[in-house]
Design a protein around this motif. Structure first.
Motif, short mmCIF file in Angstrom:
data_model
loop_
_atom_site.label_atom_id
_atom_site.label_comp_id
_atom_site.label_asym_id
_atom_site.label_seq_id
_atom_site.Cartn_x
_atom_site.Cartn_y
_atom_site.Cartn_z
N GLY A 98 0.38 5.66 -0.28
CA GLY A 98 -0.52 6.78 -0.44
C GLY A 98 0.13 8.07 0.03
O GLY A 98 1.15 8.07 0.70
N MET A 112 -2.54 -3.13 -3.73
CA MET A 112 -2.93 -4.41 -4.32
C MET A 112 -3.87 -5.09 -3.37
O MET A 112 -3.84 -4.84 -2.16
CB MET A 112 -1.69 -5.29 -4.55
CG MET A 112 -0.80 -4.81 -5.66
SD MET A 112 0.66 -5.84 -5.87
CE MET A 112 -0.03 -7.44 -6.17
N GLY A 167 -3.54 10.76 -3.22
CA GLY A 167 -3.37 9.67 -4.18
C GLY A 167 -2.96 8.41 -3.45
O GLY A 167 -2.54 8.46 -2.30
N TYR A 189 -2.05 3.86 -4.03
CA TYR A 189 -1.92 2.62 -4.79
C TYR A 189 -1.98 1.48 -3.80
O TYR A 189 -1.45 1.56 -2.70
CB TYR A 189 -0.60 2.59 -5.54
CG TYR A 189 -0.27 1.23 -6.09
CD1 TYR A 189 -0.83 0.81 -7.29
CD2 TYR A 189 0.56 0.35 -5.41
CE1 TYR A 189 -0.58 -0.44 -7.80
CE2 TYR A 189 0.83 -0.91 -5.92
CZ TYR A 189 0.27 -1.31 -7.11
OH TYR A 189 0.53 -2.55 -7.60
N ARG A 221 0.86 -1.18 0.00
CA ARG A 221 0.00 0.00 0.00
C ARG A 221 0.90 1.24 0.00
O ARG A 221 1.90 1.28 0.72
CB ARG A 221 -0.88 0.06 1.25
CG ARG A 221 -1.70 -1.18 1.54
CD ARG A 221 -2.88 -1.28 0.59
NE ARG A 221 -3.92 -2.12 1.10
CZ ARG A 221 -4.07 -3.39 0.80
NH1 ARG A 221 -3.21 -3.99 0.05
NH2 ARG A 221 -5.09 -4.08 1.26
#
Length: 168
Positions: free
Chosen positions: A144, A163, A159, A161, A142
């Motif tokens: 951010g 999985m 923002g 990202y 993770r």
């Protein structure tokens, strides 16, 4: 846990799933004379399974699946500057493979052969301990951020990202 611009979160969970289901459905059984006939959709015989010939009713097909699921995570929120925070973390998921309480778990068992087509052709359906192997490497990163470009707490640019993994 919080200290000097760092905040750390962590947690874990475990679930034991008990899925008692009646898969009573009418299924067609299709027989092919060769792998070529299978690829060409040339059926040699069709039978209907799951029907009691004496009553004409759909037979029960009860399965009592059991499995565990676990998850754990750690995440750090790091205030790099007064107007910029970075989030870094990782989560691990493990979805246990189903077993059947009464030993009724079945799957295709590949037979001998030099390629997958030959192994399917010589394979059988039989009782198995688990349908697929365990997968222990489900690590999900993770990342951010939160940024206040003017430092006046009126605008935030965010923002991230990550999985994620699911059951099969």
């Amino acid at each position: 846990w919080t200290a000097r611009g760092h905040g750390v979160k962590f947690g874990a969970e475990a679930r034991h799933i008990r899925d008692n289901s009646d898969f009573a459905v009418r299924r067609g059984g299709y027989q092919f004379l060769s792998i070529h006939d299978f690829a060409s959709d040339e059926v040699s015989r069709v039978t209907v399974m799951g029907i009691n010939p004496g009553t004409g009713l759909i037979e029960p097909n009860i399965r009592n699946f059991r499995f565990w699921e676990t998850g754990a995570f750690i995440q750090e929120d790091w205030k790099i500057r007064p107007n910029l925070t970075l989030n870094l973390g990782v989560r691990h998921e493990w979805f246990g493979r189903p077993t059947e309480e009464n030993g009724l778990l079945t799957n295709l068992i590949l037979g001998p052969g030099s390629d997958i087509f030959e192994q399917i052709r010589t394979g059988t359906v039989g009782q198995v301990e688990q349908v697929v192997p365990d997968d222990w490497n489900n690590f999900a990163p993770r990342l951010g951020f939160s940024w206040d470009p003017f430092g006046n707490r009126r605008l935030a640019v965010r923002g991230g990202y990550g999985m994620a993994y699911e059951r099969l």
